[in-house]
Write a protein that holds these residues in place. Structure first.
Motif, PDB file in Angstrom:
ATOM      1  N   PHE A   1       0.839  -1.196   0.000  1.00 22.73           N
ATOM      2  CA  PHE A   1       0.000   0.000   0.000  1.00 22.73           C
ATOM      3  C   PHE A   1       0.871   1.242   0.000  1.00 22.73           C
ATOM      4  CE2 PHE A   1       1.020  -0.669   4.409  1.00 22.73           C
ATOM      5  CZ  PHE A   1       1.051   0.594   4.994  1.00 22.73           C
TER       6      PHE A   1
ATOM      7  N   HIS B   1      -3.020  -0.254  -3.094  1.00 27.44           N
ATOM      8  CA  HIS B   1      -4.077   0.295  -2.253  1.00 27.44           C
ATOM      9  C   HIS B   1      -3.609   1.624  -1.660  1.00 27.44           C
ATOM     10  CE1 HIS B   1      -7.870  -0.100  -0.173  1.00 27.44           C
ATOM     11  NE2 HIS B   1      -7.284   0.249   0.961  1.00 27.44           N
TER      12      HIS B   1
ATOM     13  N   THR C   1      -3.943   4.775   0.993  1.00 31.16           N
ATOM     14  CA  THR C   1      -4.429   5.180   2.305  1.00 31.16           C
ATOM     15  C   THR C   1      -4.076   6.640   2.516  1.00 31.16           C
ATOM     16  OG1 THR C   1      -2.413   4.623   3.541  1.00 31.16           O
ATOM     17  CG2 THR C   1      -3.994   2.833   3.145  1.00 31.16           C
TER      18      THR C   1
ATOM     19  N   GLN D   1      -9.620   6.157  -3.929  1.00 29.34           N
ATOM     20  CA  GLN D   1      -9.651   4.712  -3.687  1.00 29.34           C
ATOM     21  C   GLN D   1     -11.120   4.305  -3.680  1.00 29.34           C
ATOM     22  OE1 GLN D   1      -6.875   2.587  -3.417  1.00 29.34           O
ATOM     23  NE2 GLN D   1      -8.572   1.169  -3.747  1.00 29.34           N
TER      24      GLN D   1
END
Length: 595
Positions: free
Chosen positions: A191, A210, A212, A230
């Motif tokens: 991520f 991913h 964050t 996202q």
């Protein structure tokens, strides 16, 4: 085989939704004998995961060294996390920021100018590949897919905030890091994290990784920003800023527990995962603190308390209890609560032995011999990656004033050993008057922490550029790297002299030594009222820097360093002190706040 996956809306641990409720705990800022205690207290607050950065330069002080022992034993730390029944998230950089020296990037990497910084650069990527080959097998064998605690591994860090890299090169660089990571057997999800800002989130990640976000307030608003970037998968705040770091000369930063708790409640109530930055901050032991420079150079304090839920010395705070109560609304929390530590031992110490720095230069000089050159070399030219270098040349009676292009970061200027002034990067003081006599000019230059954020990462230290007087440019320099970080171990008993009157002021730069007995294994708080600025050691361990400019009023001494008898306190005082006395006090003093 255990699994951890990114689902349509949730993280999935063995196929079941798993809300990550994590806290940052940096093994490199905590004495290893205290790791288990801090991890256990994380569980008692209701956390199910521990997150840690990995500072490359902490493990690789030189290009041909890599250390995974003692306080660098990441494997042992992760095993202790697993033994407490918690999961782990690992963030190996290569750049970490973390208010750590150079943001974790080794200074040697950029010394010859051949490696680009945080770019798709062959020399940089080759060095990262070597770093990962040493480090990541330790992480790989502890992945959840192999029965260990590690759920996820981060790629780079807040890359969207780093300026000056074209978008296509950003993509190639991040994909190269993914390939290097996977090549070392990392099969758990990867991520990225960026500040909850549209520009940063669009620049800092990859479509296949991913995303964050990092933030510390207005949780629902920031999660909405993240969701734009996202659109599927679980939302996560990788750095939920529950406090802030301190810089020398500014106030001690605090945040209201009730405000932080309310924002955390919103975040968890929305179903998002979280990592509290920090759960426990610890200390910038030794010479490991970083610095920020956005026009004013501001080095980070030795204390990295961060106003975190668990204080620098491991005590639960009001914020600990407030966040624990919020977590209990959303997840199971143990009934047990950590006990408050007893007050620390109080005692005075007379530092009854001293020696001037200029009297022991041969003992504390660095690995290289004295270097002579027409222009002053940088610290990096001398392969001195932190600490101090002593520069010297000759001045004439008509030179009148000393002017430096730039000193990174602070220099004590003397002529024939007599102090004449200070050059200082923070205050932009680049000139001092000189006495009207010929003599030997010396500059004791201190690297106060390499910049850890922004475009000045990777810059050299020491004297940078020419040094002039009223009449000429100074040449014929001699430079001596000093091993002051390990100085107590280099000073023989024979060099120490009686201090004399223990109530009389003392002059620096000089070393001062005293002994004391106390409670073995107990945390201590060293108070140095009347001292100006320098370094402090207990039993040969460099605790870090102290400074009368604050905000920090005490230096934390981890209990594992303290014996019942025969403890040694050594101070390197750079300027002067009111008297050769120090005190250990019952509680920490982190300084005044804005309120």
């Amino acid at each position: 085989m255990p699994t951890f996956e990114i689902g349509e809306r949730d993280f999935l641990l063995d196929g079941r939704p798993f809300q990550v409720i994590s806290g940052a705990l940096h093994y490199f800022r905590v004495h290893p004998d205290q790791w288990a205690d801090r991890i256990r207290k994380a569980r008692l607050m209701g956390l199910n995961t521990i997150e840690t950065y990995v500072p490359w330069n902490f493990h690789a002080p030189e290009p041909d060294e890599f250390d995974l022992a003692g306080r660098r034993d990441l494997g042992r730390f992760l095993d202790l996390v697993a033994a407490e029944g918690l999961r782990a998230v690992v963030r190996p950089g290569p750049y970490i920021c973390a208010e750590w020296d150079g943001g974790g990037l080794p200074a040697w990497l950029f010394a010859d100018g051949s490696a680009g910084v945080r770019r798709h650069d062959p020399a940089f990527l080759e060095a990262i590949g070597t770093y990962y080959a040493h480090l990541l097998p330790v992480v790989a064998e502890r992945q959840v897919t192999r029965g260990g605690p590690v759920l996820m591994v981060q790629v780079e860090n807040e890359y969207g905030a780093y300026p000056g890299v074209p978008a296509d090169e950003r993509t190639r660089y991040l994909r190269a890091l993914v390939d290097l990571t996977r090549a070392q057997g990392i099969d758990v999800p990867l991520f990225t994290c960026d500040q909850a800002d549209d520009e940063h989130l669009s620049l800092g990640g990859l479509p296949e990784l991913h995303k964050t976000a990092n933030f510390g307030s207005r949780s629902l608003e920031r999660l909405a920003v993240l969701r734009r970037h996202q659109p599927t998968g679980p939302l996560m705040c990788t750095e939920f800023w529950d406090g802030w770091f301190d810089s020398w000369g500014l106030e001690h930063h605090v945040t209201a527990p009730e405000t932080t708790a309310a924002d955390l409640d919103d975040l968890l109530g929305a179903g998002a995962s979280v990592n509290l930055y920090m759960f426990h901050g610890g200390s910038n032991l030794g010479l490991t603190n970083g610095a920020n420079d956005k026009g004013t150079y501001l080095p980070i304090t030795t204390s990295y308390d961060y106003d975190a839920p668990l204080s620098e010395h491991g005590a639960p705070t009001a914020k600990f209890h407030a966040l624990r109560a919020v977590i209990a609304k959303h997840a199971p929390v143990p009934d047990e609560v950590p006990v408050e530590p007893a007050p620390a031992p109080e005692l005075d110490v007379v530092l009854d032995r001293r020696v001037a720095l200029d009297g022991v230069l041969d003992l504390v000089s660095g690995r290289t011999s004295r270097t002579s050159s027409a222009q002053p070399p940088t610290m990096d030219d001398l392969r001195q990656w932190s600490g101090f270098v002593l520069y010297g040349t000759r001045v004439a009676a008509d030179d009148a004033v000393l002017v430096a292009d730039e000193v990174r970061d602070r220099a004590l200027v003397a002529v024939d050993g007599d102090p004449v002034g200070v050059l200082d990067r923070t205050t932009h003081a680049w000139s001092v008057p000189l006495p009207r006599r010929a003599g030997t000019l010396t500059l004791l230059v201190e690297d106060r922490g390499r910049v850890n954020y922004g475009p000045r990462i990777g810059e050299p230290k020491g004297i940078v550029g020419p040094v002039r007087t009223a009449t000429r440019e100074l040449t014929d320099w001699e430079a001596v790297p000093l091993r002051l970080d390990v100085a107590p171990g280099l000073l023989t008993d024979a060099v120490w002299q009686p201090a004399g009157d223990d109530a009389a002021p003392v002059a620096g730069p000089s070393f001062h030594r005293g002994t004391f007995g106390s409670v073995a294994g107990a945390d201590h708080f060293l108070r140095l009222d009347g001292w100006s600025r320098g370094l402090a050691w207990v039993n040969g361990e460099l605790l870090g820097r102290y400074s009368g400019q604050g905000p920090t009023g005490t230096v934390y001494v981890p209990g594992p360093l303290v014996r019942a008898e025969g403890n040694e306190l050594v101070l390197l005082e750079l300027h002067g002190a009111a008297a050769p006395r120090a005190r250990f006090v019952a509680a920490p003093d982190l300084g005044p706040t804005e309120a």
